[in-house]
Design a protein around this motif. Structure first.
Motif, mmCIF file in Angstrom:
data_model
loop_
_atom_site.group_PDB
_atom_site.id
_atom_site.type_symbol
_atom_site.label_atom_id
_atom_site.label_comp_id
_atom_site.label_asym_id
_atom_site.label_seq_id
_atom_site.Cartn_x
_atom_site.Cartn_y
_atom_site.Cartn_z
ATOM 1 N N GLU A 1 -5.766 -25.628 -6.350
ATOM 2 C CA GLU A 1 -6.954 -25.287 -5.570
ATOM 3 C C GLU A 1 -6.837 -25.846 -4.160
ATOM 4 O O GLU A 1 -6.205 -26.857 -3.914
ATOM 5 C CB GLU A 1 -8.204 -25.853 -6.249
ATOM 6 C CG GLU A 1 -8.488 -25.238 -7.614
ATOM 7 C CD GLU A 1 -9.816 -25.697 -8.158
ATOM 8 O OE1 GLU A 1 -10.821 -25.549 -7.440
ATOM 9 O OE2 GLU A 1 -9.852 -26.191 -9.284
ATOM 10 N N GLU B 1 -1.154 -34.932 -12.519
ATOM 11 C CA GLU B 1 -1.358 -33.703 -11.758
ATOM 12 C C GLU B 1 -0.994 -32.506 -12.632
ATOM 13 O O GLU B 1 0.125 -32.420 -13.153
ATOM 14 C CB GLU B 1 -0.501 -33.695 -10.488
ATOM 15 C CG GLU B 1 -0.693 -32.441 -9.651
ATOM 16 C CD GLU B 1 0.076 -32.487 -8.349
ATOM 17 O OE1 GLU B 1 -0.407 -33.139 -7.402
ATOM 18 O OE2 GLU B 1 1.165 -31.879 -8.290
ATOM 19 N N ASP C 1 -11.682 -38.259 -12.722
ATOM 20 C CA ASP C 1 -11.374 -36.856 -12.984
ATOM 21 C C ASP C 1 -11.498 -36.038 -11.700
ATOM 22 O O ASP C 1 -12.516 -36.106 -11.006
ATOM 23 C CB ASP C 1 -12.326 -36.314 -14.049
ATOM 24 C CG ASP C 1 -11.654 -35.321 -14.972
ATOM 25 O OD1 ASP C 1 -10.485 -34.976 -14.716
ATOM 26 O OD2 ASP C 1 -12.283 -34.895 -15.952
ATOM 27 N N GLU C 2 -10.434 -35.264 -11.408
ATOM 28 C CA GLU C 2 -10.366 -34.431 -10.195
ATOM 29 C C GLU C 2 -10.649 -35.282 -8.955
ATOM 30 O O GLU C 2 -11.551 -35.003 -8.172
ATOM 31 C CB GLU C 2 -11.337 -33.248 -10.295
ATOM 32 C CG GLU C 2 -10.978 -32.279 -11.407
ATOM 33 C CD GLU C 2 -11.869 -31.047 -11.415
ATOM 34 O OE1 GLU C 2 -13.102 -31.195 -11.237
ATOM 35 O OE2 GLU C 2 -11.333 -29.949 -11.585
ATOM 36 N N THR D 1 -6.867 -37.740 -12.280
ATOM 37 C CA THR D 1 -6.319 -36.401 -12.452
ATOM 38 C C THR D 1 -6.602 -35.599 -11.191
ATOM 39 O O THR D 1 -7.586 -35.845 -10.480
ATOM 40 C CB THR D 1 -6.934 -35.685 -13.665
ATOM 41 O OG1 THR D 1 -8.316 -35.381 -13.394
ATOM 42 C CG2 THR D 1 -6.853 -36.549 -14.908
ATOM 43 N N GLN D 2 -5.729 -34.656 -10.913
ATOM 44 C CA GLN D 2 -5.974 -33.748 -9.802
ATOM 45 C C GLN D 2 -5.356 -32.393 -10.102
ATOM 46 O O GLN D 2 -4.376 -32.287 -10.844
ATOM 47 C CB GLN D 2 -5.437 -34.309 -8.486
ATOM 48 C CG GLN D 2 -3.943 -34.460 -8.389
ATOM 49 C CD GLN D 2 -3.511 -34.943 -7.015
ATOM 50 O OE1 GLN D 2 -4.334 -35.378 -6.197
ATOM 51 N NE2 GLN D 2 -2.219 -34.885 -6.731
ATOM 52 N N ASN D 3 -5.975 -31.368 -9.498
ATOM 53 C CA ASN D 3 -5.543 -29.986 -9.688
ATOM 54 C C ASN D 3 -4.683 -29.588 -8.501
ATOM 55 O O ASN D 3 -5.144 -29.645 -7.357
ATOM 56 C CB ASN D 3 -6.782 -29.092 -9.798
ATOM 57 C CG ASN D 3 -6.448 -27.650 -10.124
ATOM 58 O OD1 ASN D 3 -5.287 -27.246 -10.048
ATOM 59 N ND2 ASN D 3 -7.450 -26.873 -10.473
ATOM 60 N N VAL E 1 -2.604 -28.210 -13.860
ATOM 61 C CA VAL E 1 -3.650 -27.186 -13.804
ATOM 62 C C VAL E 1 -4.700 -27.486 -14.869
ATOM 63 O O VAL E 1 -4.453 -28.265 -15.801
ATOM 64 C CB VAL E 1 -3.036 -25.789 -14.013
ATOM 65 C CG1 VAL E 1 -2.073 -25.460 -12.879
ATOM 66 C CG2 VAL E 1 -2.319 -25.693 -15.348
ATOM 67 N N PRO E 2 -5.873 -26.870 -14.783
ATOM 68 C CA PRO E 2 -6.915 -27.143 -15.793
ATOM 69 C C PRO E 2 -6.471 -26.721 -17.190
ATOM 70 O O PRO E 2 -5.738 -25.750 -17.377
ATOM 71 C CB PRO E 2 -8.098 -26.303 -15.299
ATOM 72 C CG PRO E 2 -7.869 -26.100 -13.849
ATOM 73 C CD PRO E 2 -6.386 -26.031 -13.676
ATOM 74 N N ARG F 1 -11.304 -34.013 -5.333
ATOM 75 C CA ARG F 1 -12.523 -33.286 -4.952
ATOM 76 C C ARG F 1 -13.483 -34.149 -4.147
ATOM 77 O O ARG F 1 -14.419 -33.637 -3.542
ATOM 78 C CB ARG F 1 -13.242 -32.768 -6.197
ATOM 79 C CG ARG F 1 -12.574 -31.568 -6.838
ATOM 80 C CD ARG F 1 -13.494 -30.918 -7.848
ATOM 81 N NE ARG F 1 -12.905 -29.686 -8.351
ATOM 82 C CZ ARG F 1 -12.991 -28.511 -7.745
ATOM 83 N NH1 ARG F 1 -13.642 -28.437 -6.589
ATOM 84 N NH2 ARG F 1 -12.457 -27.446 -8.263
ATOM 85 N N LYS G 1 -5.294 -33.273 -19.840
ATOM 86 C CA LYS G 1 -5.204 -34.522 -19.076
ATOM 87 C C LYS G 1 -6.359 -35.455 -19.443
ATOM 88 O O LYS G 1 -6.146 -36.625 -19.770
ATOM 89 C CB LYS G 1 -5.215 -34.213 -17.572
ATOM 90 C CG LYS G 1 -4.090 -33.315 -17.090
ATOM 91 C CD LYS G 1 -4.074 -33.175 -15.584
ATOM 92 C CE LYS G 1 -5.339 -32.551 -15.019
ATOM 93 N NZ LYS G 1 -5.531 -31.138 -15.446
#
Length: 365
Positions: free
Chosen positions: A182, A73, A137-138, A177-179, A75-76, A141, A80
Motif C-alpha cells: 500500500e 513485513e 500492527d501496521e 507489522t507492516q504492509n 501482505v494482509p 500507518r 503475522k
C-alpha cells in the motif's frame, strides 16, 4: 588448532546421564540441552496454529531470546498478527496489540498525565506498551511523531512521563507489522526507527500444500495453543543464549561483512560504492552476535557456526542499509547487496576434531 582456522571448543563438562528417551541432536551430534528442548517445544506449539511460516516463527523466537525487536513485513492475511499473539500465549507473557492509524497520538501508546480536580493533582496513566509482548500492527500507518514515540521504549525499555521514568516489564519485545504494497495513508519508517529493530522478516504467502493444511485446521474449530514457558523461564533462556560461545574468527567474520557495506572497495566490492548511501550500523554487528547465539541455542549447540551468520545476515542487515537513488532506479534491493557481500567475503573454515580411534592410531605411529 591452526591460528587461521576456527573450531568450536568443547565445554569440558561431564555429560548428564542419558534420558529414558533419546534427546534430539544437532547436525554435529551434540545432544540437545534442556534449554533447546524448551525452545523447540515452544516452536512446535506455535506451529500447531501457524501453518507454513516456520521461518517467521523461528525468527521471532530468535529475536525474543536475543532481547531484540522484530519487524514483520508481508501482505494482509499471512498470519503475522496471529503468529505474535500465539507466541505470547505459548511463552506466558502479557500481550498488547496496538492498531496504528493516522489519527494516533503518542499518548495513546506510552501514556499521559491526567489532572484530577478532586485531588488537584496530576496522576500518571501508563499506556498499553507496558506488557511483555507489544504488537504494533501496521506500524507504517501512523505518522512519524507516533513512530518516534517508540524509540525510547525500544532502545531504553522505559517511558518518561512528567519527569519520572517508568521501567517496562522484563522480558519485553516489540513486534511490528507492516504492509509493503500500500502507498496511500502509509508513512515509511525513518532510518532511526528501522535501526532499532533487531531484524526485519519478510513473510511470504503459503504454498499450495500449506494452504490446504490451513483449510483443514482453521475452517472448523481452530487449534488453541497451550502455554509452554513463563517470563522467569524466558529470562533464564535469554541468559543461556548469552553464554553461547562465539569464536574470535566468527566475530571477525561478522565485522568483515558489516564493514563491507561501509567500505566495499576494501573487500573487493568497489562497484557497490555507487549503490550504498549508508552502510550497516554497529547495531548490526551487535545484533548478529546476539541473534546467532539465540539461533545456535535453538538448534542445539553451545557455539556459533559461520552458517548461523549467513542464515541471519539478510534479516539483520538488509533493513539497515540506505541505497542511493541510482540503485533504487535500477531496481536493486538491500537483499541483493547482502547476498553479494556474503558471496564475496569468505567465512572462516570450521575444522572438527578427528575421531578418537584415528587420533590414537596417529599417535601410535
Amino acid at each position: 588448532m591452526a591460528d587461521a582456522e576456527s573450531r568450536p571448543e568443547p565445554n569440558g563438562t561431564t555429560p548428564p546421564a542419558p534420558p529414558a528417551e533419546p534427546a534430539p541432536a544437532d547436525p554435529a551430534g551434540q545432544p540437545a540441552s534442556e534449554s533447546t528442548r524448551l525452545l523447540r517445544a515452544a516452536m512446535n506449539e506455535v506451529s500447531t496454529v501457524i501453518v507454513g511460516q516456520d521461518q517467521m516463527v523461528e525468527r521471532t523466537l530468535v529475536a525474543l531470546i536475543a532481547k531484540g525487536h522484530c519487524l514483520l513485513e508481508g501482505v494482509p492475511g499471512v498470519a503475522k498478527t496471529l503468529a505474535v499473539s500465539t507466541l505470547a500465549t505459548v511463552t506466558g507473557g502479557t500481550f498488547t496489540r496496538l492498531q496504528f492509524t493516522p489519527d494516533l497520538v503518542p499518548s495513546d501508546i506510552v501514556g499521559t498525565r491526567i489532572y484530577h480536580p478532586s485531588t488537584e493533582q496530576f496522576d500518571v496513566e501508563l499506556g498499553p506498551v507496558f506488557a511483555n509482548f507489544v504488537l504494533a500492527d501496521e506500524i507504517n500507518r501512523a505518522p512519524a511523531k507516533v513512530q518516534s514515540s517508540l524509540l525510547e521504549v525500544m532502545a531504553e525499555k522505559q517511558v518518561s512521563l512528567g519527569g519520572i521514568t517508568h521501567p517496562l516489564p522484563d522480558p519485553f519485545i516489540v513486534i511490528a507489522t507492516q504492509n509493503p504494497v500500500e502507498s496511500e495513508g502509509v508513512y515509511p519508517l525513518p532510518e532511526a526507527q528501522r535501526d532499532r529493530f533487531l531484524m526485519k522478516v519478510l513473510v511470504p504467502h503459503p504454498r499450495a500444500h500449506e494452504e490446504l493444511d490451513i483449510l483443514r485446521r482453521m475452517s472448523a474449530a481452530p487449534p488453541v495453543p497451550h502455554r509452554i514457558l513463563d517470563p522467569i523461564t524466558l529470562k533464564e533462556l535469554q541468559s543461556d543464549a548469552e553464554r553461547v560461545h562465539v569464536h574470535q574468527l566468527i566475530a571477525d567474520y561478522i565485522v568483515r561483512i558489516v564493514m563491507a557495506t561501509r567500505e566495499p572497495e576494501n573487500y573487493g566490492l568497489g562497484d557497490l560504492r555507487r549503490v550504498l548511501e549508508i552502510g550497516a550500523s554497529p547495531r548490526a554487528s551487535l545484533g548478529l552476535v546476539a541473534a546467532t547465539r539465540a539461533l545456535a541455542l535453538i538448534r542445539g549447540r553451545d557455539y556459533v557456526l559461520p552458517e548461523d551468520v549467513r542464515v541471519l545476515a539478510r534479516d539483520i542487515m538488509a533493513h539497515r542499509l540506505v541505497l542511493t537513488f541510482d540503485a533504487l532506479a535500477d531496481g536493486i534491493t538491500p537483499t541483493h547487496v547482502i547476498d553479494r557481500v556474503l558471496a564475496t567475503v569468505p567465512p572462516p573454515r570450521v575444522i572438527w576434531d578427528d575421531p578418537p580411534a584415528t587420533t590414537a592410531a596417529a599417535a601410535a605411529h
